[in-house]
Design a protein around this motif. Structure first.
Motif, short mmCIF file in Angstrom:
data_model
loop_
_atom_site.label_atom_id
_atom_site.label_comp_id
_atom_site.label_asym_id
_atom_site.label_seq_id
_atom_site.Cartn_x
_atom_site.Cartn_y
_atom_site.Cartn_z
N PHE A 98 -39.16 -83.95 -16.03
CA PHE A 98 -38.13 -83.68 -16.98
C PHE A 98 -38.98 -83.00 -18.43
CE2 PHE A 98 -36.62 -85.36 -21.23
CZ PHE A 98 -35.15 -85.22 -21.02
N ASN A 99 -40.14 -83.13 -18.48
CA ASN A 99 -40.89 -82.34 -19.41
C ASN A 99 -41.20 -80.99 -18.86
OD1 ASN A 99 -41.67 -82.43 -22.01
ND2 ASN A 99 -43.86 -82.60 -21.25
N GLN A 100 -40.58 -80.57 -17.86
CA GLN A 100 -40.87 -79.32 -17.03
C GLN A 100 -42.25 -79.01 -16.78
OE1 GLN A 100 -37.50 -77.77 -20.11
NE2 GLN A 100 -38.29 -76.29 -19.12
N GLN B 172 -44.81 -79.94 -17.99
CA GLN B 172 -45.98 -79.49 -19.20
C GLN B 172 -46.59 -80.72 -19.45
OE1 GLN B 172 -43.83 -77.72 -22.37
NE2 GLN B 172 -43.63 -75.54 -21.10
#
Lengths: 720, 720
Positions: free
Chosen positions: A298-300, A302
């Motif tokens: 979800f946080n790509q 990161q």
């Protein structure tokens, strides 16, 4: 029976381990800070990685003698508790059914106070730091908590009286009996004994078989040493102590069974068959760990990032005490900040807080038996290594900012570092934010580095990739021995065992490969262990295998993140905040005030019509509607009581502002606005009054700003 | 196996009773509204006062064929669910451990969406109406839920296969087998059978022993009649059906045990001994009732008033399905509005809502077998008696206002009145707010009049005075027969029995007193029953007693309030809202959009730097800080993807606004602001952009207002 000899205690360190919401240990519960010698341990407590194994209740029931209120006057806990119960901040749950210990309901002011604190928490942490807030289930299947270790180790020791069926928490029992004996000894010697306040409504179990009996000095010393280490003993050790010192059921003198472990999780069964045992979660953390891979996605992908969760957790305490500080169902707010273990755990916003000063009680000071606070800028504490890393330091500063924002007394906040032996074995560092209350210094926020422990065990159990994979900036060159098999010849030679032998070769360590490569060169063959094939030894000639040292280039780095976990006990914070903000009016000790900041106060404004006169009603409604539109919570008190009495009732509710509607209001649409803390009043028109309230409630202005702007009003001062 | 013959069903009314979060019954699940005949009942279902006994799952899995999206295009549930899972609105709990059915975790957008809805709920109800919000424990001791009736009656029927250990919900099993046989019959006759979508990931149990077999027309009719009433049968009746129609384990054809009741509460044990069984609450209501007396006191004895509570409740479903609509742990928001049963249950603010128009499906229309909606002003509905009273009517209007505020589609909201036989026996009236989804009309809010039931049973059990005592305006004169005893003579005559005889006289009813007063006059004595004294008959001469008719004046009125209970299933509302706001872009069906209102949207603004160029970083941070200060939640997407792709990802998250930082921004500190729904963009300076966002997020302005004010920007349209 409560502790009276706390001041004699020493090193609590080992016992508290990484216990998340334990109360502060005894020796640091006694301001002004006293120095105590560190004692040596005669029993080894089982080391464990749990932050919360054996939650302890080391609160002092007798108050620190110099405990003061918000206004520097002596603090009276009974008076505050009476206010909190009378004003329905909280109440025993199921009271009309006789109540259940350790379960409390929050009434309207307690609920609003909690909601406001949670709201500020969410803005301060989740919103500000773009944390990923999740809401995971409380019901948790057995397997998950087996893996995390809670099923096996989240327990206290209890012993049962086989005759009466009574159950005692073993460490508490030993503690209470020895303390009662020490007290009896004092009485027998005619020494003064501190008298405890007793709540006459509670049926306390008395330690009956203890009368004033003199003890030998050597025995006194022995008892005191045991009491100092009471948190350190395991079940077997507690059993030995009970035998050695003849400790029985204090009420009946009956023999007790030896201590057995009692798991502190509430157990239940999920679904209609009994084959899915489950528990109510003891912390919100596990739900966050289990979703790690999805959250990272979800946080790509990161890093670093943090998840957060606000919700109830449960602990089936054997015999809860100490009011709101130790309950069976409680609200937690937990952050799991996932960080790369390499590179010193830097935090991108650390510079923002580097100059924040904290009151630190570090490990070294505690080791030396002292409790001297070092007021230190967090930047310096990290630089000197006192605080392990930037991320941990960042959160300590942010925790303090939060506590101040909600109105905690800066003189009653400190950060205590865990001792090496009270910390999880994997932890790099751990600090508790402690708030000073009449029960001593209470851990309200734990801030621990859980390392990669949880992600690792869940990954191992499930095979789910709870890891970060990131491209390496510089590809990594790895030198290694590689075994090449001549597959065509391998099958014909080993036939059905071919795959087994191949796997055995695949599994060879680098060390063995290096040795075997020399064998191959020297002897033209190697001999390896392959259990289950022939006699377990298999010869592989050099025609079938080649072993070479080669260089492999790795472009992707895979690692399990470490976790920094700030974990807030909201119920404890709420209670401590009430103690921090409580005081009584100069002239009248019966008139209590809770000076919550307007942002935190349960109700922001009290609307007080002078009487029930019909002329006032439209103004009550207009004011209420206008303030509600602005999101300001109000209460109307149009009872027959005097204005002074009505304000005084709302002082106890912590309502910061009061608006009086009088006959002048009917004439010219002006109202008086009263400040709770100073009892000063100003008078102005509707719009100005509403604007002032909104500005105060949102924290944009202080009362002094409003008082400077608007005309002072002295009319009803006499009624205060 | 899912229902395919729903369209054939008729009267669901009796079965659903007062079931709080049951799905809508079958016959009203099929828009456009169809008319169905009311069938007669062959089995009598046990009447009960529970709103939630036997929660049913009458959702259609095959979608209403004319179901449309927010933009009026055909709705595709699979596409929405894929978005919700991909974007982590929710996810099966304990997924990496294989999951547990009926347990879901909410990810960041789902959690934020829920929090925002709860926040609006709290402002709309609690703040606006000065409700007393409480937070009571989930753990509840046995005795409380025994009194409320849940221990005995909150159950479903299950039967076990003794060989395989499999457990079936009896009504579901009968339903599935008969439906499969009807389907087999159709196939055998060469009729077209609706094909269901199957989720290939789920291992559905197949009804194996059913093949295409022709059935007699009479049997078909019988099956259809049973299916129409499937919710009405009790355990015994279900057992008889299973015998009569030879219903066995569909997978193995094994005999099943007869149905037994399975209580739907999760059981646990409170404390270390096993003598305090407890449950996880099935509703928040009980905690509010138990605190009634304290809340009334807190409210300074003023009636009417409402308490409210937001929290998790639990139901141990036998075999949960239908995603977020039927889960084992769920968030409820419940209001208990306490009102005087006398005086027509008026509401002081009813005039404020009297003109609100609602879509009402009343009892009479349903009785006539129709589903015709009457669009009616609530004032008229109360006046005509369709809605029982003002308080109920007031809440129906307020519920609709709330649903519209959070963005529910007005065309997909209706209020359905409970049938007389699906309602609690004590209830005056009950209406459900239903939202139309692809599962049919789903009950998302129940609004029932619980009368004085709960307060009465708890008062009876505990003796606690759960009543209102208020001074009468007009004192009440009560005529009654009074017995005066001549105490001085009483003792000497009856000696040790004196008190017993006295008590027996005290206990005489008014009727008996009247009769005895005549005896006394006529015979100069009375004879009364006093068990345990002499032969049980005692003679009292007229010298010892006087019986007179006198008038007593009562100044205080005591009554048990009635309760109007609006009860919200937040999880259901969240899911329905996602269906109501979902649509796909005209040109590209793969590009989903969730058009949440800005107040509700999980994240308010996406910050999109054109690239990862270092020049953009300070702007990203300034924008983020400025918006966070204003309480606006933001997300940064500085991934390498195209601007269009990044916006498209956030359309799926329902983020209403996007801010692009480009090289022009670096030059002149201006930014583009993009509207999710229209994809229009405007361009302005930092302050103007921030002000516009704050204004949109707080609901003060619409996009059209902002677009009219600020210069249009057409630069990046191509990238959309």
């Amino acid at each position: 029976m409560q502790c009276v000899s706390r001041l004699l205690r020493a090193n609590p360190s080992n016992s508290l381990r990484n216990c998340k919401f334990k109360p502060a240990p005894a020796f640091i519960s006694t301001p002004p800070y006293q120095s105590h010698p560190t004692q040596s341990r005669s029993f080894a407590a089982t080391p464990t990685h749990f932050k919360f194994v054996v939650p302890k209740r080391k609160q002092q029931v007798t108050m620190p003698s110099d405990m003061t209120t918000f206004k520097g006057k002596p603090f009276d806990r009974a008076s505050l508790e009476s206010v909190m119960k009378r004003r329905l901040f909280y109440t025993p749950a199921f009271d009309i059914y006789g109540g259940v210990s350790g379960l409390y309901d929050y009434g309207p002011p307690g609920t609003a106070l909690t909601n406001n604190i949670v709201d500020i928490w969410r803005k301060h942490f989740v919103l500000k730091e773009n944390m990923l807030e999740v809401d995971t289930t409380m019901l948790t299947p057995h397997e998950v908590l087996k893996t995390s270790g809670h099923v096996d180790k989240f327990a206290d020791w209890m012993c049962k009286d086989p005759k009466t069926g009574e159950i005692f928490r073993a460490d508490h029992l030993v503690e209470e009996v020895l303390e009662a004996r020490l007290k009896g000894n004092k009485e027998a010697r005619g020494e003064k004994v501190e008298v405890e306040e007793e709540d006459p409504k509670k049926k306390k179990k008395k330690v009956k078989n203890i009368t004033a009996v003199k003890l030998d000095d050597a025995v006194v010393t022995e008892y005191e040493e045991i009491l100092a280490k009471i948190d350190n003993y395991n079940g077997e050790e507690l059993g030995l102590l009970m035998k050695k010192y003849d400790i029985k059921n204090p009420a009946t003198n009956g023999e007790l069974n030896p201590p057995v472990a009692f798991n502190l999780m509430f157990q239940t069964s999920i679904g209609p068959s009994s084959n899915m045992p489950g528990y109510l979660r003891p912390e919100t953390a596990q739900g966050q760990f289990l979703n790690f891979a999805k959250l990272l996605e979800f946080n790509q992908q990161q890093m670093p990032f943090a998840s957060a969760s606000i919700g109830k957790s449960f602990r089936n305490e054997i015999s809860p005490r100490a009011g709101l500080l130790r309950v069976r169902e409680f609200l937690m707010a937990e952050i799991e900040h996932f960080v790369d273990p390499e590179g010193g755990k830097k935090h991108p916003r650390f510079e923002d807080v580097a100059d924040v000063e904290l009151e630190l009680l570090d490990r070294d000071v505690q080791l030396s038996g002292k409790t001297t606070i070092k007021t230190t800028k967090i930047g310096e504490a990290v630089k000197s290594g006192m605080v392990d890393n930037e991320t941990l330091g960042y959160f300590l500063a942010r925790i303090q900012q939060f506590l101040l924002k909600i109105g905690a007394d800066p003189k009653k906040i400190r950060f205590r570092q865990h001792m090496a032996n009270e910390m999880a074995h994997y932890a790099a560092d751990c600090w508790d934010a402690e708030l000073l209350t009449s029960y001593g210094w209470i851990e309200c926020v734990g801030c621990a580095d859980r390392s990669a422990y949880d992600l690792t065990v869940h990954m191992k159990k499930t095979g789910a990739p709870l890891v970060v994979r990131e491209p390496r900036k510089e590809p990594l060159n790895i030198e290694e021995y590689v075994c090449d098999i001549e597959k065509k010849k391998f099958g014909p030679k080993f036939k059905k065992d071919g795959k087994t032998v191949e796997n055995a070769i695949e599994a060879l360590t680098q060390d063995l490969r290096e040795k075997l490569s020399l064998d191959l060169e020297k002897e033209g063959k190697i001999v390896i262990d392959v259990p289950g094939v022939g006699d377990g030894k298999v010869e592989v000639p050099k025609e079938l295998i080649k072993i070479e040292k080669r260089t492999r280039v790795e472009h992707v780095r895979e690692y399990t993140p470490n976790v920094i976990e700030p974990s807030f006990g909201i119920g404890r914070i709420v209670y401590a905040l009430c103690e921090h903000t409580y005081w009584t009016r100069e002239k009248d000790e019966a008139r209590g005030v809770l000076s919550f900041p307007p942002t935190v106060a349960p109700t922001k404004a009290l609307i007080v019509p002078l009487s029930t006169h019909a002329d006032f009603k439209p103004f009550v409604r207009t004011l209420g509607d206008r303030l509600q539109e602005a999101g300001v919570s109000t209460r109307v008190d149009d009872s027959g009581a005097s204005i002074g009495k009505r304000y005084s009732r709302n002082d106890e509710l912590g309502t910061p502002l009061g608006i009086t509607i009088d006959f002048q209001s009917v004439k010219d649409n002006t109202f008086t606005l009263r400040d709770r803390d100073s009892t000063e009043q100003v008078r102005a028109g509707l719009d100005e009054i509403v604007a002032a309230i909104v500005s105060l409630v949102n924290g944009k202005e202080q009362w002094s700003d409003v008082a400077a702007r608007l005309p002072k009003f002295e009319g009803q001062e006499a009624e205060e």
